[in-house]
Scaffold this motif. Structure first.
Motif, PDB file in Angstrom:
ATOM      1  N   VAL A  88       0.839  -1.206   0.000  1.00 13.09           N
ATOM      2  CA  VAL A  88       0.000   0.000   0.000  1.00 13.09           C
ATOM      3  C   VAL A  88       0.873   1.254   0.000  1.00 13.09           C
ATOM      4  O   VAL A  88       0.587   2.230  -0.709  1.00 13.09           O
ATOM      5  N   ASP A  89       1.961   1.234   0.773  1.00 15.67           N
ATOM      6  CA  ASP A  89       2.887   2.373   0.771  1.00 15.67           C
ATOM      7  C   ASP A  89       3.518   2.541  -0.605  1.00 15.67           C
ATOM      8  O   ASP A  89       3.732   3.670  -1.074  1.00 15.67           O
ATOM      9  N   TYR A  90       3.816   1.428  -1.252  1.00 22.94           N
ATOM     10  CA  TYR A  90       4.392   1.462  -2.599  1.00 22.94           C
ATOM     11  C   TYR A  90       3.422   2.103  -3.593  1.00 22.94           C
ATOM     12  O   TYR A  90       3.803   2.966  -4.391  1.00 22.94           O
ATOM     13  N   ILE A  91       2.164   1.700  -3.532  1.00 22.35           N
ATOM     14  CA  ILE A  91       1.155   2.277  -4.420  1.00 22.35           C
ATOM     15  C   ILE A  91       1.000   3.772  -4.166  1.00 22.35           C
ATOM     16  O   ILE A  91       0.846   4.573  -5.096  1.00 22.35           O
ATOM     17  N   ASN A  92       1.087   4.181  -2.908  1.00 20.66           N
ATOM     18  CA  ASN A  92       0.932   5.600  -2.574  1.00 20.66           C
ATOM     19  C   ASN A  92       2.058   6.447  -3.160  1.00 20.66           C
ATOM     20  O   ASN A  92       1.808   7.548  -3.680  1.00 20.66           O
ATOM     21  N   VAL A  93       3.308   5.959  -3.095  1.00 19.14           N
ATOM     22  CA  VAL A  93       4.399   6.762  -3.669  1.00 19.14           C
ATOM     23  C   VAL A  93       4.364   6.721  -5.196  1.00 19.14           C
ATOM     24  O   VAL A  93       4.748   7.694  -5.858  1.00 19.14           O
ATOM     25  N   LEU A  94       3.891   5.619  -5.776  1.00 22.92           N
ATOM     26  CA  LEU A  94       3.687   5.584  -7.227  1.00 22.92           C
ATOM     27  C   LEU A  94       2.637   6.607  -7.644  1.00 22.92           C
ATOM     28  O   LEU A  94       2.786   7.293  -8.666  1.00 22.92           O
ATOM     29  N   ARG A  95       1.594   6.705  -6.844  1.00 24.37           N
ATOM     30  CA  ARG A  95       0.534   7.681  -7.135  1.00 24.37           C
ATOM     31  C   ARG A  95       1.102   9.102  -7.122  1.00 24.37           C
ATOM     32  O   ARG A  95       0.784   9.922  -7.996  1.00 24.37           O
TER      33      ARG A  95
END
Length: 261
Positions: A152-159
């Motif tokens: 989820v943290d990974y998706i947030n920084v990708l966003r």
């Protein structure tokens, strides 16, 4: 995403920056590059979700400093890129598709190849990625799984990376597609930039890379099915792990409850 993680081969020369957005045939393209260049290819989605925990954590760290605001940020980004891509002939998919400017600087001799597809079809295909990545219970379900607990943290920084580069993240629209093309034309020398549709098969890719056409079919990997399979697999693993944790706790508390009587 959803295939097996690649293993770096020491001494491998980095040759191609895959600049196509996710869901533009990056998995098929990665396999094609592996065959033509005879070396491991770093597919971002697969490495982050199938590789060791250090993979996804390093990308979170890098993207937390993107865009760079200082010389130290730039050094951190470059150091992580070198570390992650050492031993690979190419990289594809996110997050490196949004780090092309940095990669061109690090690997000035590399060719930049952007996989493309019909913009409207791409927007439709991205809906499944968005749905899988934004499930509200995902952080809890994946917590017992090393590496994936950071998803989820990974998706947030990708966003955040997409918001900076394309001025939108979710839901993806054709604006992102065209803004990505404009971004590439801005940061890549024109003689180094190539656009390629995996539906065209071997011939145009082999011509660009100056390689003979292999006597095998062009790889056809369905990214959508791979992502759906990965999502179900990881959620199932997470739930099973939680059940095991609760079962262990229950067994541990039985003697305590018995003594309380």
């Amino acid at each position: 995403m959803g295939q097996q993680a690649s293993v770096p081969k020491p001494g491998t020369k980095f040759q191609v920056i895959g600049a196509g957005l996710s869901r533009t045939g990056t998995a098929s393209f990665s396999e094609a590059l592996r065959i033509l260049l005879d070396g491991p290819v770093y597919h971002g989605g697969t490495q982050a979700t199938r590789g060791p925990e250090s993979e996804i954590r390093s990308w979170i760290k890098l993207l937390s400093h993107f865009p760079p605001q200082s010389d130290s940020d730039k050094k951190l980004i470059n150091d992580i890129l070198r570390e992650r891509l050492d031993g690979y002939v190419a990289c594809t998919d996110a997050p490196t598709s949004g780090l092309v400017e940095e990669l061109v600087e690090l690997y000035p001799d590399a060719l930049v190849i952007c996989t493309i597809r019909d913009p409207d079809a791409w927007v439709k295909s991205m809906q499944s990625v968005s749905n899988a990545a934004t499930m509200s219970f995902l952080r809890f379900v994946l917590f017992p799984l090393p590496g994936m607990r950071y998803f989820v943290d990974y998706i947030n920084v990708l966003r955040n990376q997409w918001l900076h580069l394309y001025q939108e993240a979710e839901p993806a629209t054709t604006k992102t597609h065209y803004n990505h093309i404009a971004y590439l034309k801005r940061v890549v020398p024109p003689e180094k930039l190539v656009f390629f549709n995996v539906k065209e098969g071997w011939e145009p890719l082999c011509k660009v890379l100056n390689k003979p056409v292999p006597d095998i079919p062009f790889p056809r990997i369905n990214d959508g099915e791979a992502i759906e399979k990965l999502s179900k697999e990881m959620v199932t693993k997470g739930l099973v792990r939680w059940l095991a944790i609760f079962a262990t706790l229950s067994v541990a508390f039985v003697p305590y409850l018995y003594l309380r009587k």
